[in-house]
Design a protein around this motif. Structure first.
Motif, PDB file in Angstrom:
ATOM      1  N   CYS A 187       0.985  -1.078  -0.108  1.00  0.00           N
ATOM      2  CA  CYS A 187       0.090   0.066   0.075  1.00  0.00           C
ATOM      3  C   CYS A 187       0.942   1.138  -0.076  1.00  0.00           C
ATOM      4  CB  CYS A 187      -0.580   0.063   1.316  1.00  0.00           C
ATOM      5  SG  CYS A 187      -1.792   1.482   1.409  1.00  0.00           S
ATOM      6  N   PHE A 188       1.923   1.252   0.851  1.00  0.00           N
ATOM      7  CA  PHE A 188       2.875   2.393   0.764  1.00  0.00           C
ATOM      8  C   PHE A 188       3.282   2.583  -0.634  1.00  0.00           C
ATOM      9  CE2 PHE A 188       7.092   4.077   1.401  1.00  0.00           C
ATOM     10  CZ  PHE A 188       7.012   5.166   2.090  1.00  0.00           C
ATOM     11  N   MET A 210      -3.520   8.202   1.698  1.00  0.00           N
ATOM     12  CA  MET A 210      -3.463   6.694   1.808  1.00  0.00           C
ATOM     13  C   MET A 210      -1.819   6.276   2.267  1.00  0.00           C
ATOM     14  SD  MET A 210      -5.455   3.823  -0.230  1.00  0.00           S
ATOM     15  CE  MET A 210      -5.736   2.147   0.465  1.00  0.00           C
ATOM     16  N   GLN A 211      -0.897   6.947   1.514  1.00  0.00           N
ATOM     17  CA  GLN A 211       0.531   6.537   1.813  1.00  0.00           C
ATOM     18  C   GLN A 211       0.661   6.718   3.061  1.00  0.00           C
ATOM     19  OE1 GLN A 211       3.141   9.034  -0.015  1.00  0.00           O
ATOM     20  NE2 GLN A 211       4.892   7.406  -0.269  1.00  0.00           N
ATOM     21  N   LYS A 212       0.415   7.908   3.676  1.00  0.00           N
ATOM     22  CA  LYS A 212       0.661   8.278   5.099  1.00  0.00           C
ATOM     23  C   LYS A 212      -0.183   7.125   5.992  1.00  0.00           C
ATOM     24  CE  LYS A 212       0.645  12.506   5.928  1.00  0.00           C
ATOM     25  NZ  LYS A 212       0.010  14.047   6.003  1.00  0.00           N
ATOM     26  N   LEU A 265       2.119   0.556   9.327  1.00  0.00           N
ATOM     27  CA  LEU A 265       3.362  -0.254   9.453  1.00  0.00           C
ATOM     28  C   LEU A 265       4.385   0.184  10.578  1.00  0.00           C
ATOM     29  CD1 LEU A 265       4.328  -0.166   5.526  1.00  0.00           C
ATOM     30  CD2 LEU A 265       4.389  -2.129   7.087  1.00  0.00           C
ATOM     31  N   LYS A 266       4.390   1.360  11.114  1.00  0.00           N
ATOM     32  CA  LYS A 266       5.394   1.330  12.075  1.00  0.00           C
ATOM     33  C   LYS A 266       5.019   0.883  13.300  1.00  0.00           C
ATOM     34  CE  LYS A 266       5.072   5.951  12.103  1.00  0.00           C
ATOM     35  NZ  LYS A 266       5.047   7.498  12.499  1.00  0.00           N
ATOM     36  N   THR A 267       3.645   0.521  13.575  1.00  0.00           N
ATOM     37  CA  THR A 267       3.072  -0.285  14.903  1.00  0.00           C
ATOM     38  C   THR A 267       2.931  -1.667  14.489  1.00  0.00           C
ATOM     39  OG1 THR A 267       0.820   0.125  13.975  1.00  0.00           O
ATOM     40  CG2 THR A 267       1.620   1.994  15.423  1.00  0.00           C
ATOM     41  N   ILE A 268       2.963  -2.202  13.224  1.00  0.00           N
ATOM     42  CA  ILE A 268       2.892  -3.543  12.935  1.00  0.00           C
ATOM     43  C   ILE A 268       3.976  -4.200  12.730  1.00  0.00           C
ATOM     44  CG2 ILE A 268       1.606  -5.186  11.494  1.00  0.00           C
ATOM     45  CD1 ILE A 268      -0.890  -3.191  11.358  1.00  0.00           C
ATOM     46  N   ARG A 301      11.421   6.429   6.219  1.00  0.00           N
ATOM     47  CA  ARG A 301      10.426   6.631   5.043  1.00  0.00           C
ATOM     48  C   ARG A 301       9.385   7.741   5.254  1.00  0.00           C
ATOM     49  NH1 ARG A 301      11.477   3.228   0.997  1.00  0.00           N
ATOM     50  NH2 ARG A 301      12.555   1.463   1.497  1.00  0.00           N
ATOM     51  N   ALA A 302       8.795   7.668   6.567  1.00  0.00           N
ATOM     52  CA  ALA A 302       7.881   8.692   6.941  1.00  0.00           C
ATOM     53  C   ALA A 302       8.313   9.946   7.151  1.00  0.00           C
ATOM     54  CB  ALA A 302       7.322   8.197   8.653  1.00  0.00           C
ATOM     55  N   TYR A 303       9.633  10.073   7.697  1.00  0.00           N
ATOM     56  CA  TYR A 303      10.519  11.449   7.817  1.00  0.00           C
ATOM     57  C   TYR A 303      10.501  11.996   6.358  1.00  0.00           C
ATOM     58  CZ  TYR A 303      14.543  14.574   7.818  1.00  0.00           C
ATOM     59  OH  TYR A 303      15.323  15.582   7.538  1.00  0.00           O
TER      60      TYR A 303
END
Length: 349
Positions: free
Chosen positions: A187-188, A199-201, A207-210, A221-223
């Motif tokens: 999805c990302f 949706m990317q966010k 993802l960061k939690t799972i 990647r979030a940064y």
């Protein structure tokens, strides 16, 4: 006059009778015709698929229970590479299909289109078939002719041909059912390709939690995404989180502050690195950067005040003493520059 009228009446009757006889004959022929012969007859057709489709439509009207036979013919014709015949039969059967059958026919239609696509290497032909696929998937989505269990098939089907928009739609359906790390990762990247930042966010946050095993990677990647989107507060928040266990990300935070012209914050970040570092060369480098950060912002009084806290440690260091003297002179702090010069002379043999 009456003779002409009688002739027309006879002709009309003749047409009606002829049509009735044809229908009756077709029904009798079909009911008596062995199914295995019908099976072979349809599959042996190699040119007139329209006529075959018409025949099958009539057959379904006369004996609806034989849809099972038509489905068998659809599957077999597709396997034999007769994609046009398969598509014609699907079209014929779809006209009187219920919701369940339409969903099943949808998968057969796409499989037939796949066979059609790979039937040649001619690029223009393949592009035309791909457009057929796109239109079909758009209709499928609009009409909702798929179920929860079928979403994974449709996602894979769309991805196989790089049909990103329908693929992302079906992937979102899958994620409503279960938040799998694999699907979130796809999805990302997929939403990134489509420029769907929202949706990317969302997928990245999940993802960061799972996917805790690759937590740092997703944080990075979030940064970068936050920087790209100009979300400064979010970027800083992510950097601070990563900086807790990483000097490299602490340096990145200081650099980012400089980009934002937050000179005091950048300087303070370099001082934090200075205080926690044991290596002499690294400490000196961090102090220089902390002082330079203030200089970039023309905060010369603040730079001089910071230098006074540490300059006593560098009297014996020729390079550092020269740097500090230059800084004090630029800040108009002549007494400090003189003090450093005198102390430096004591260390020259």
């Amino acid at each position: 006059m009456s003779s002409s009228h009688a002739t027309k009446k006879i002709e009309v009757v003749s047409y009606i009778e002829a049509f009735s006889i044809f229908i009756l004959f077709a029904f009798v022929l079909y009911t008596l015709y062995p199914k295995d012969m019908l099976y072979k007859q349809v599959l042996s057709e190699s040119s007139n698929y329209d006529l075959t489709a018409i025949y099958l439509e009539n057959m379904i009207r006369l004996e609806p229970q034989n849809k099972t036979l038509i489905m068998a013919l659809i599957r077999t014709s597709a396997k034999m590479g007769k994609h046009d015949l398969s598509l014609k039969m699907i079209e014929a059967l779809s006209k009187d299909a219920d919701e369940s059958l339409l969903k099943e026919l949808g998968t057969y239609r796409f499989e037939a289109l796949k066979i059609k696509y790979f039937s040649t290497n001619e690029e223009q032909f393949q592009e035309e078939v791909k457009n057929e696929m796109i239109l079909f998937l758009q209709t499928l989505i609009e009409e909702g002719n798929f179920d929860e269990e079928g979403a994974e098939y449709w996602y894979g089907a769309a991805r196989e041909f790089s049909l990103h928009r329908p693929a992302l739609f079906f992937l979102s359906q899958l994620l409503q059912r279960e938040k799998k790390a694999k699907w979130l990762e796809e999805c990302f990247y997929l939403s990134s390709d489509l420029g769907n930042k929202k949706m990317q966010k969302e997928c990245l946050n999940m993802l960061k939690t799972i996917d805790t095993e690759h937590y740092e990677e997703w944080m990075q990647r979030a940064y970068y995404l936050a920087v790209q989107e100009g979300e400064q507060e979010r970027a800083i928040s992510l950097l601070k989180e990563m900086a807790k266990g990483s000097d490299s990300w602490q340096r990145e935070l200081a650099k980012y502050y400089l980009q934002l012209q937050e000179y005091k914050k950048a300087s303070a970040q370099y001082i934090l690195l200075y205080e926690k570092t044991k290596n002499y060369r690294d400490k000196k480098n961090y102090l220089i950067r902390a002082l330079e950060s203030l200089q970039y912002g023309s905060l010369m009084d603040e730079a001089a005040a910071l230098a006074r806290k540490y300059d006593v440690l560098y009297y014996a260091d020729k390079e550092m003493s020269k740097f500090l003297i230059t800084l004090y002179l630029a800040a108009g702090k002549l007494d400090d520059a003189k003090r450093i010069s005198i102390e430096r002379l004591k260390h020259i043999e």
